[in-house]
Write a protein that holds these residues in place. Structure first.
Motif, PDB file in Angstrom:
ATOM      1  N   ASN A  73       0.829  -1.209   0.000  1.00 11.00           N
ATOM      2  CA  ASN A  73       0.000   0.000   0.000  1.00 11.00           C
ATOM      3  C   ASN A  73       0.862   1.258   0.000  1.00 11.00           C
ATOM      4  OD1 ASN A  73      -2.325  -1.550   0.086  1.00 11.00           O
ATOM      5  ND2 ASN A  73      -2.607  -1.353   2.299  1.00 11.00           N
ATOM      6  N   TYR A  76       2.537   1.651  -3.431  1.00 12.04           N
ATOM      7  CA  TYR A  76       1.539   1.950  -4.461  1.00 12.04           C
ATOM      8  C   TYR A  76       1.060   3.403  -4.366  1.00 12.04           C
ATOM      9  CZ  TYR A  76      -2.707   1.338  -7.279  1.00 12.04           C
ATOM     10  OH  TYR A  76      -3.690   1.452  -8.238  1.00 12.04           O
ATOM     11  N   ILE A 150     -20.777   7.435  -4.543  1.00 13.69           N
ATOM     12  CA  ILE A 150     -19.529   6.704  -4.341  1.00 13.69           C
ATOM     13  C   ILE A 150     -19.001   7.002  -2.948  1.00 13.69           C
ATOM     14  CG2 ILE A 150     -17.160   6.397  -5.141  1.00 13.69           C
ATOM     15  CD1 ILE A 150     -18.092   7.285  -7.903  1.00 13.69           C
ATOM     16  N   ASP A 155     -14.504   3.024   0.643  1.00 14.56           N
ATOM     17  CA  ASP A 155     -14.454   1.946  -0.338  1.00 14.56           C
ATOM     18  C   ASP A 155     -12.997   1.701  -0.717  1.00 14.56           C
ATOM     19  OD1 ASP A 155     -14.610   0.252  -2.555  1.00 14.56           O
ATOM     20  OD2 ASP A 155     -16.488   1.144  -3.250  1.00 14.56           O
ATOM     21  N   ASN A 156     -12.545   0.471  -0.548  1.00 14.35           N
ATOM     22  CA  ASN A 156     -11.147   0.145  -0.840  1.00 14.35           C
ATOM     23  C   ASN A 156     -10.773   0.363  -2.300  1.00 14.35           C
ATOM     24  OD1 ASN A 156      -9.845  -0.922   1.666  1.00 14.35           O
ATOM     25  ND2 ASN A 156     -11.604  -2.309   1.628  1.00 14.35           N
ATOM     26  N   ARG A 157     -11.742   0.362  -3.191  1.00 12.09           N
ATOM     27  CA  ARG A 157     -11.437   0.595  -4.598  1.00 12.09           C
ATOM     28  C   ARG A 157     -11.132   2.053  -4.880  1.00 12.09           C
ATOM     29  NH1 ARG A 157     -16.785  -1.561  -7.281  1.00 12.09           N
ATOM     30  NH2 ARG A 157     -17.536  -0.309  -5.513  1.00 12.09           N
ATOM     31  N   TRP A 158     -11.742   2.952  -4.112  1.00  8.01           N
ATOM     32  CA  TRP A 158     -11.608   4.378  -4.378  1.00  8.01           C
ATOM     33  C   TRP A 158     -10.645   5.100  -3.440  1.00  8.01           C
ATOM     34  CZ3 TRP A 158     -13.536   6.644  -8.622  1.00  8.01           C
ATOM     35  CH2 TRP A 158     -14.548   5.973  -9.325  1.00  8.01           C
ATOM     36  N   TYR A 161      -6.987   6.285  -4.603  1.00  2.00           N
ATOM     37  CA  TYR A 161      -7.025   7.347  -5.608  1.00  2.00           C
ATOM     38  C   TYR A 161      -7.529   8.658  -5.016  1.00  2.00           C
ATOM     39  CZ  TYR A 161      -6.706   3.075  -8.314  1.00  2.00           C
ATOM     40  OH  TYR A 161      -6.316   1.859  -8.798  1.00  2.00           O
ATOM     41  N   THR A 162      -8.398   8.554  -4.022  1.00  2.00           N
ATOM     42  CA  THR A 162      -8.836   9.764  -3.319  1.00  2.00           C
ATOM     43  C   THR A 162      -7.662  10.401  -2.596  1.00  2.00           C
ATOM     44  OG1 THR A 162     -11.028   8.779  -2.993  1.00  2.00           O
ATOM     45  CG2 THR A 162     -10.450  10.668  -1.608  1.00  2.00           C
ATOM     46  N   VAL A 244     -11.108   0.797   5.334  1.00  2.00           N
ATOM     47  CA  VAL A 244     -10.169   0.905   4.209  1.00  2.00           C
ATOM     48  C   VAL A 244      -8.744   0.551   4.629  1.00  2.00           C
ATOM     49  CG1 VAL A 244     -11.515   2.575   2.888  1.00  2.00           C
ATOM     50  CG2 VAL A 244      -9.966   3.386   4.669  1.00  2.00           C
ATOM     51  N   GLU A 246      -7.441  -2.233   4.292  1.00  2.00           N
ATOM     52  CA  GLU A 246      -6.918  -3.144   3.270  1.00  2.00           C
ATOM     53  C   GLU A 246      -6.173  -2.404   2.169  1.00  2.00           C
ATOM     54  OE1 GLU A 246      -8.575  -6.358  -0.048  1.00  2.00           O
ATOM     55  OE2 GLU A 246      -9.881  -5.687   1.587  1.00  2.00           O
ATOM     56  N   SER A 247      -6.651  -1.242   1.775  1.00  2.00           N
ATOM     57  CA  SER A 247      -6.030  -0.502   0.671  1.00  2.00           C
ATOM     58  C   SER A 247      -5.366   0.793   1.109  1.00  2.00           C
ATOM     59  CB  SER A 247      -7.087  -0.170  -0.392  1.00  2.00           C
ATOM     60  OG  SER A 247      -8.069   0.714   0.138  1.00  2.00           O
TER      61      SER A 247
END
Length: 299
Positions: A73, A76, A150, A155-158, A161-162, A244, A246-247
């Motif tokens: 993480n 990334y 959203i 949300d781990n997907r967003w 990037y946020t 969140v 996880e990401s």
């Protein structure tokens, strides 16, 4: 030589308070690195009768299920911040350079530079309100165009990037000022000669402005390599939540949680020491490359 020393001692005296603060807050805590090799019990003191465990804390860190995820993480998020933090200021600087009206140009520079002075404690509250899925401005606009809300901060997907977008929004103004300063150092006669040859603004940008900025772009790129393990503790700490982890959980927040909240002092110090060694190595390589590529030296 005596005259020079007599006239520069007030300048050295001005540096003294900052030098003392660096010794206290930057070099003094280095003594705490011994905790990485101990089964640390605070009641016994730092140099008391602590149990020395050698590399056991490092072995435990390597075997801990969440360590690799946290390192990934960090790499990334930090890598995306480095890339975006280099590209966006260059583009904005080129756009501002095309603004002819001087007063408008100064106003725009002030607007883009202003978020740099705001703390993440304040900005996180603003972002939480703006990005709220229930009443946030961004999701209200998304509803108007038919897009489902959203959960940017949950949300781990967003969430990664946020972090990147909000960090770039806060810091790109500083980089823009640096690149604008490099543009002003380009010889104006080059543009005059390009106009005589029939070059439009786009060709002038490609063949004169960008090559003139090449050295500072290379320098900023190389120096940013030292931040490859710094994904921004203050920002993440104020924006993330257990949903969140996880990401969004990075090395700094992980060390804070396992060290200060879970009281695993040796384990946390071992991970922090690992990060410091890698960061020191990357910074050393970055300064060497800066010297070799851009002829940049501190001394």
């Amino acid at each position: 030589m005596h005259f020079r020393k007599r006239n520069t001692w007030p300048l050295h005296l001005m540096i003294l308070p900052g030098f003392i603060l660096v010794l206290i807050y930057s070099y003094g805590p280095l003594a705490g690195m011994v905790i990485a090799f101990q089964k640390f019990v605070p009641a016994r003191g730092l140099f008391g009768h602590q149990q020395w465990v050698g590399w056991a804390n490092f072995d435990y860190a390597l075997q801990f299920p969440g360590t690799l995820r946290v390192v990934w993480n960090t790499l990334y998020i930090a890598s995306m911040k480095i890339v975006a933090g280099l590209l966006v200021p260059v583009v904005v600087a080129l756009m501002l350079n095309e603004v002819i009206h001087a007063k408008l140009k100064r106003t725009l520079q002030t607007i883009v530079y202003l978020p740099h002075f705001l703390s993440w404690v304040l900005l996180s509250g603003i972002l939480i309100d703006i990005l709220s899925p229930g009443y946030g401005l961004v999701n209200a606009i998304l509803r108007q165009i038919g897009v489902d809300p959203i959960y940017f901060l949950g949300d781990n997907r967003w969430f990664p990037y946020t972090l990147v977008v909000s960090d770039v929004w806060k810091e790109f103004g500083f980089g823009t000022i640096v690149y604008l300063a490099s543009i002003t150092s380009i010889n104006p006669q080059l543009y005059e000669a390009a106009v005589v040859d029939g070059a439009n603004r786009w060709r002038q940008t490609v063949h004169i402005t960008l090559p003139g900025m090449r050295m500072i772009i290379v320098l900023m790129t190389v120096l940013s390599l030292g931040n490859v393990l710094n994904a921004g503790f203050e920002q993440v700490f104020n924006l993330y939540s257990p949903q969140v982890y996880e990401s969004g959980d990075i090395i700094d927040t992980f060390v804070y949680r396992v060290g200060l909240l879970d009281n695993q002092f040796g384990f946390a110090t071992a991970i922090g020491l690992f990060k410091s060694v890698v960061s020191f190595t990357m910074i050393s390589i970055a300064y060497y490359l800066a010297y070799r590529i851009a002829n940049y030296r501190i001394f």
